[in-house]
Design a protein around this motif. Structure first.
Motif, PDB file in Angstrom:
ATOM      1  N   UNK A 135      40.149  29.294   4.033  1.00  0.00           N
ATOM      2  CA  UNK A 135      39.685  28.015   2.996  1.00  0.00           C
ATOM      3  C   UNK A 135      38.336  28.301   2.974  1.00  0.00           C
ATOM      4  N   UNK A 136      37.878  27.027   2.404  1.00  0.00           N
ATOM      5  CA  UNK A 136      36.319  27.280   1.838  1.00  0.00           C
ATOM      6  C   UNK A 136      35.369  27.382   3.070  1.00  0.00           C
ATOM      7  N   UNK A 137      35.802  26.720   3.926  1.00  0.00           N
ATOM      8  CA  UNK A 137      34.952  26.776   5.286  1.00  0.00           C
ATOM      9  C   UNK A 137      34.824  28.418   5.835  1.00  0.00           C
ATOM     10  N   UNK A 138      35.741  28.966   5.745  1.00  0.00           N
ATOM     11  CA  UNK A 138      35.950  30.334   6.131  1.00  0.00           C
ATOM     12  C   UNK A 138      34.789  31.249   4.967  1.00  0.00           C
ATOM     13  N   UNK A 139      35.000  30.943   3.927  1.00  0.00           N
ATOM     14  CA  UNK A 139      33.994  31.645   3.077  1.00  0.00           C
ATOM     15  C   UNK A 139      32.706  31.543   3.148  1.00  0.00           C
ATOM     16  N   UNK A 140      32.383  30.110   3.786  1.00  0.00           N
ATOM     17  CA  UNK A 140      30.794  29.772   3.869  1.00  0.00           C
ATOM     18  C   UNK A 140      30.402  30.680   5.235  1.00  0.00           C
ATOM     19  N   UNK A 141      31.192  30.951   6.142  1.00  0.00           N
ATOM     20  CA  UNK A 141      30.879  31.583   7.210  1.00  0.00           C
ATOM     21  C   UNK A 141      30.760  33.183   6.781  1.00  0.00           C
ATOM     22  N   UNK A 142      31.033  33.540   5.789  1.00  0.00           N
ATOM     23  CA  UNK A 142      30.862  34.999   5.574  1.00  0.00           C
ATOM     24  C   UNK A 142      29.486  35.451   5.289  1.00  0.00           C
ATOM     25  N   UNK A 143      28.440  34.401   5.311  1.00  0.00           N
ATOM     26  CA  UNK A 143      27.109  34.844   5.014  1.00  0.00           C
ATOM     27  C   UNK A 143      26.633  35.775   5.867  1.00  0.00           C
ATOM     28  N   UNK A 144      27.107  35.775   7.199  1.00  0.00           N
ATOM     29  CA  UNK A 144      26.501  36.746   8.294  1.00  0.00           C
ATOM     30  C   UNK A 144      26.603  38.076   7.740  1.00  0.00           C
ATOM     31  N   UNK A 145      27.673  38.349   6.600  1.00  0.00           N
ATOM     32  CA  UNK A 145      27.621  39.793   6.229  1.00  0.00           C
ATOM     33  C   UNK A 145      26.828  39.937   4.890  1.00  0.00           C
ATOM     34  N   UNK A 146      25.854  39.166   4.700  1.00  0.00           N
ATOM     35  CA  UNK A 146      25.059  39.174   3.160  1.00  0.00           C
ATOM     36  C   UNK A 146      24.532  40.411   3.067  1.00  0.00           C
ATOM     37  N   UNK A 147      24.149  41.132   4.065  1.00  0.00           N
ATOM     38  CA  UNK A 147      23.454  42.466   3.786  1.00  0.00           C
ATOM     39  C   UNK A 147      24.457  43.574   3.597  1.00  0.00           C
ATOM     40  N   UNK A 148      25.594  43.499   3.928  1.00  0.00           N
ATOM     41  CA  UNK A 148      26.626  44.863   4.075  1.00  0.00           C
ATOM     42  C   UNK A 148      27.835  44.798   3.158  1.00  0.00           C
ATOM     43  N   UNK A 149      28.289  43.435   2.861  1.00  0.00           N
ATOM     44  CA  UNK A 149      29.524  43.390   2.448  1.00  0.00           C
ATOM     45  C   UNK A 149      29.453  43.910   0.963  1.00  0.00           C
ATOM     46  N   UNK A 150      30.500  44.828   0.767  1.00  0.00           N
ATOM     47  CA  UNK A 150      30.330  45.279  -0.462  1.00  0.00           C
ATOM     48  C   UNK A 150      31.739  44.957  -1.360  1.00  0.00           C
ATOM     49  N   UNK A 151      32.873  44.908  -0.572  1.00  0.00           N
ATOM     50  CA  UNK A 151      33.996  44.584  -1.214  1.00  0.00           C
ATOM     51  C   UNK A 151      34.797  43.480  -0.598  1.00  0.00           C
ATOM     52  N   UNK A 152      35.598  42.470  -1.233  1.00  0.00           N
ATOM     53  CA  UNK A 152      36.114  41.408  -0.858  1.00  0.00           C
ATOM     54  C   UNK A 152      37.264  41.000  -1.436  1.00  0.00           C
ATOM     55  N   UNK A 153      38.467  41.041  -0.851  1.00  0.00           N
ATOM     56  CA  UNK A 153      39.740  40.658  -1.542  1.00  0.00           C
ATOM     57  C   UNK A 153      40.198  39.262  -1.161  1.00  0.00           C
ATOM     58  N   UNK A 154      40.309  38.273  -2.102  1.00  0.00           N
ATOM     59  CA  UNK A 154      40.532  37.016  -1.651  1.00  0.00           C
ATOM     60  C   UNK A 154      41.920  36.707  -2.317  1.00  0.00           C
ATOM     61  N   UNK A 155      42.743  37.516  -2.684  1.00  0.00           N
ATOM     62  CA  UNK A 155      43.897  37.247  -3.533  1.00  0.00           C
ATOM     63  C   UNK A 155      44.997  36.371  -2.837  1.00  0.00           C
ATOM     64  N   UNK A 156      45.531  35.506  -3.339  1.00  0.00           N
ATOM     65  CA  UNK A 156      46.568  34.789  -3.047  1.00  0.00           C
ATOM     66  C   UNK A 156      46.329  34.005  -1.812  1.00  0.00           C
ATOM     67  N   UNK A 157      45.259  33.608  -1.357  1.00  0.00           N
ATOM     68  CA  UNK A 157      44.854  32.618  -0.370  1.00  0.00           C
ATOM     69  C   UNK A 157      44.839  31.012  -0.986  1.00  0.00           C
ATOM     70  N   UNK A 158      45.886  30.439  -0.728  1.00  0.00           N
ATOM     71  CA  UNK A 158      46.171  29.231  -1.474  1.00  0.00           C
ATOM     72  C   UNK A 158      45.033  28.275  -1.166  1.00  0.00           C
ATOM     73  N   UNK A 159      44.340  28.245  -0.182  1.00  0.00           N
ATOM     74  CA  UNK A 159      43.333  27.143   0.063  1.00  0.00           C
ATOM     75  C   UNK A 159      42.131  27.117  -0.628  1.00  0.00           C
ATOM     76  N   UNK A 160      41.872  28.398  -1.197  1.00  0.00           N
ATOM     77  CA  UNK A 160      40.322  28.545  -1.585  1.00  0.00           C
ATOM     78  C   UNK A 160      40.272  27.536  -3.130  1.00  0.00           C
TER      79      UNK A 160
END
Lengths: 237, 493
Positions: A135-160
């Motif tokens: 959900x949205x709180x999970x996405x907020x925690x992804x900031x730790x990968x701010x310098x390295x994450x290149x690809x993110x696949x969020x399809x069909x996650x019903x809570x976002x």
């Protein structure tokens, strides 16, 4: 007296506890017509505090179950051997290896489960396809990968929702983002435009610009044509 | 007065014959007869059901909505802090009817309540570590809100939380304070990042960097949400656990007074509250509620409640002469529309000049405002909006920081009260020495909403366990007012 009443209530309800677990699962998976068991249990819970407490407790146990799975089911199942580079089956013997790709599609991961991943500061690809607890709180925690994450696949996650997508502004290196199949986005086209504006180097896929716009009827279009022609006719008169 | 059971029902048998007029046909008369018959039958069924045992008809007319005659804890004030305390009290008292809690709220429409009129932001960027811990706990509460507040067979709670974070800007003068605060925040566990002007320019190209020396951005657990959803979720869960709700105004207390002598030889009047007088809306009728503990969570009106007990009305040098320093302060919020404004990455921007701005929705609307100077506080007798304030004070500062806002239109505006603590702008939690059974949970000066779940737990721990278990808030105790020792928070907006 209260204790004996409680034990009677417990005996009454113990037969229903198994049904109760099935009930909560049925209710949360969005079954269209609740079964007789479900309706009966809910009617009981209106009359008896004990039944209401049991149903509450079952809910809480389920959520604890999800937390439990996140904490302990991690190490053996997550890291599949499709990671790039020098990763193979013997990566378990090299615990200091840097993980570059993680595929979490279909798992029950939620924001607590990210505890296990936050040390991986070289993570480049994260796939969360079809994860029901992201959900949205999970996405907020992804900031730790701010310098390295290149690809993110969020399809069909019903809570976002849009509020969580706004947290992706911290992922400055993101190049590919997939937001297809998110049912809680009312205006997917507008969200795509806003995301592209927010992350200029990122390619957003999964939402077309026309999605969420009100589509005019073809019949209305022809009527409009007729009106225009009559007006021009009148003007010529 | 004894009520008659069948006052409004005409006798079933005596059906008047419909008047014969020249125009009515016999078919019309028959239709009237059957329609009347249907209504008569229905009314008869209703009255018969009321006469049977199991209905709630009683021969003595009772005012609807009276509070119970006795309760264990009476919470004065039905805002988010009051309901949070009620929820945690019931949560900690595991037995179903172990504790009778009553929440008394003056206004059923919540039209002047600070909770619903607030901008709904939550941040961990404070300078006082208690404040940081309070809002970190509240963010974790909201993260798992459906584990805490879901009710069987009701919809799950949706707070509409936007995770955009807060961005504080500091000038040259205050950059060192911001660095100090950053160290405290990271030590307590908040996720904050410091940004230099060049990094800011790269992240937020729509901002004008003039005068900015340092900025701090919240990365996680910060943003804004819908305060009405939180209030309703807390209220729904608390009512399902058995909390009584009463709409009425607290007009006075009946206390038992004892005389106590201090070490200086001064004789003080210590009052223990026995009854709370709750007056019904639009009526002179009041119900004295016998209670053991009273919680003052009345927000902007807490000072009035405290003065009903004589706090602040004694001689100036004594303890009873120190009033509760909480007063209502009016703050304006303006909704502006700017089609070329910043997009989805707009954080809750707080400039060092005091002006703030956040995105609202996806349609180019923004919510903005500013705290006025100490000397120019607006009039608190009503909630009228002063649009001149926006034109003269807010707009030019806003347009200076975000150049796109030079072209905008104010589409809406409202005003709300802060429960402003004039002493040091931090919350007041604890007991007063002169009233040993009144707990205070007020004076949050604009942060009540974001700290409410944690404050509710803290007050419930004070009442039921006698001390703090989760977060130690002894620094926010009421005795600092009496000892004249302020703890200052430098990041008040």
């Amino acid at each position: 007296m209260a204790a004996s009443l409680l034990s009677q209530a417990m005996k009454r309800c113990s037969a229903h506890t198994c049904a109760a677990v099935a009930v909560r699962r049925a209710l949360s998976s969005g079954a269209a017509t609740p079964s007789v068991y479900t309706r009966f249990l809910l009617k009981l819970s209106h009359y008896f505090y004990d039944v209401e407490n049991i149903l509450d407790w079952n809910n809480w146990l389920r959520s604890q179950g999800v937390i439990h799975k996140n904490r302990f089911a991690g190490q053996s199942e997550w890291f599949r051997p499709d990671s790039r580079g020098r990763f193979s089956y013997d990566f378990m013997s090299t615990p200091d290896a840097k993980i570059e790709e993680v595929d979490l599609s279909g798992t029950l991961i939620n924001h607590n489960g990210l505890e296990n991943l936050v040390k991986q500061n070289k993570l480049q690809t994260l796939s969360l396809r079809g994860c029901p607890e992201v959900d949205d709180w999970f996405l907020a925690r992804l900031h730790v990968f701010g310098e390295s994450l290149v690809e993110l696949d969020l399809s069909h996650c019903s809570r976002i929702t849009v509020g969580g997508l706004a947290a992706l502004q911290n992922l400055r290196k993101l190049e590919r983002l997939d937001i297809s199949g998110l049912p809680r986005l009312q205006n997917p086209g507008l969200v795509r435009i806003l995301l592209e504006e927010m992350l200029p180097h990122c390619q957003v896929s999964g939402a077309e610009y026309e999605q969420g716009l009100i589509q005019p009827d073809s019949q209305e279009q022809t009527e409009g044509h007729h009106e225009a022609s009559t007006h021009t006719g009148l003007r010529h008169l | 007065m004894w009520r008659k059971l069948f006052t409004s029902v005409p006798a079933f048998r005596a059906l008047k014959a419909p008047c014969r007029s020249f125009k009515s046909s016999s078919r019309g008369a028959e239709k009237d007869f059957f329609k009347d018959l249907d209504a008569q039958l229905r009314a008869f069924r209703d009255k018969a059901a009321a006469a049977m045992p199991g209905s709630d008809w009683s021969p003595i007319e009772l005012t609807p909505g009276l509070p119970p005659e006795r309760a264990d804890v009476v919470i004065v004030g039905g805002g988010v802090v009051g309901w949070s305390i009620a929820y945690w009290l019931k949560m900690k008292a595991r037995v179903r009817d172990g504790l009778r809690v009553l929440v008394v709220e003056k206004d059923p429409t919540y039209s002047q309540a600070s909770t619903v009129l607030s901008c709904g932001g939550i941040r961990q960027q404070f300078s006082l570590k208690e404040n940081i811990m309070l809002s970190l706990f509240s963010a974790h509460f909201m993260k798992n809100i459906n584990n805490h507040l879901c009710v069987v067979n009701e919809d799950p709670v949706d707070l509409q939380f936007n995770h955009s974070g807060y961005l504080f800007l500091a000038s040259e003068k205050s950059a060192h304070i911001m660095e100090e605060n950053y160290r405290t925040q990271r030590y307590v566990g908040a996720k904050v990042a410091l940004l230099s002007p060049s990094q800011l320019k790269e992240r937020f190209p729509w901002m004008n960097m003039e005068g900015v020396a340092l900025a701090s951005l919240g990365l996680e657990n910060e943003g804004w949400f819908d305060p009405w959803s939180l209030l309703n979720a807390l209220r729904r869960k608390a009512v399902s656990m058995g909390v009584y709700q009463c709409f009425g105004e607290v007009t006075g207390f009946k206390c038992a007074a004892n005389l106590a002598e201090t070490t200086d030889g001064e004789v003080l009047n210590v009052q223990r509250i026995k009854y709370v007088n709750v007056r019904m809306p639009n009526s002179l009728e009041y119900q004295p509620v016998e209670c053991a503990v009273v919680v003052n969570a009345a927000g902007a009106n807490s000072g009035k409640i405290a003065s009903m007990l004589g706090i602040g009305l004694g001689p100036k040098e004594s303890v009873s002469g120190v009033p509760l320093p909480v007063e209502p302060r009016k703050r304006f919020v303006y909704v502006v529309h700017c089609p070329d404004g910043p997009g989805l990455d707009t954080p809750f921007l707080i400039d060092y000049s005091g002006v703030y701005c956040r995105r609202e929705g996806l349609g180019g609307n923004y919510i903005t405002g500013m705290s006025p100077e100490e000397t120019e506080e607006p009039d608190i007798s009503n909630l009228d909006v002063d649009h001149e304030f926006f034109q003269e004070k807010v707009w030019h500062r806003l347009a200076h920081r975000i150049p796109a806002f030079e072209q905008l239109k104010v589409s809406n505006a409202w005003a709300g009260f802060y429960d402003y603590n004039t002493f040091d702008q931090n919350g007041i939690i604890g007991l007063h020495p002169l009233v040993p059974n009144m707990y205070f949970a007020t004076g949050f000066s604009g942060h009540g909403l974001q700290q409410s779940p944690a404050v509710g737990l803290a007050v419930a721990e004070l009442i039921l366990d006698g001390g703090y278990k989760t977060i130690d808030l002894s620094a926010l105790d009421l005795k600092r007012i009496l000892l004249q020792e302020p703890i200052l928070e430098s990041n008040i907006v």
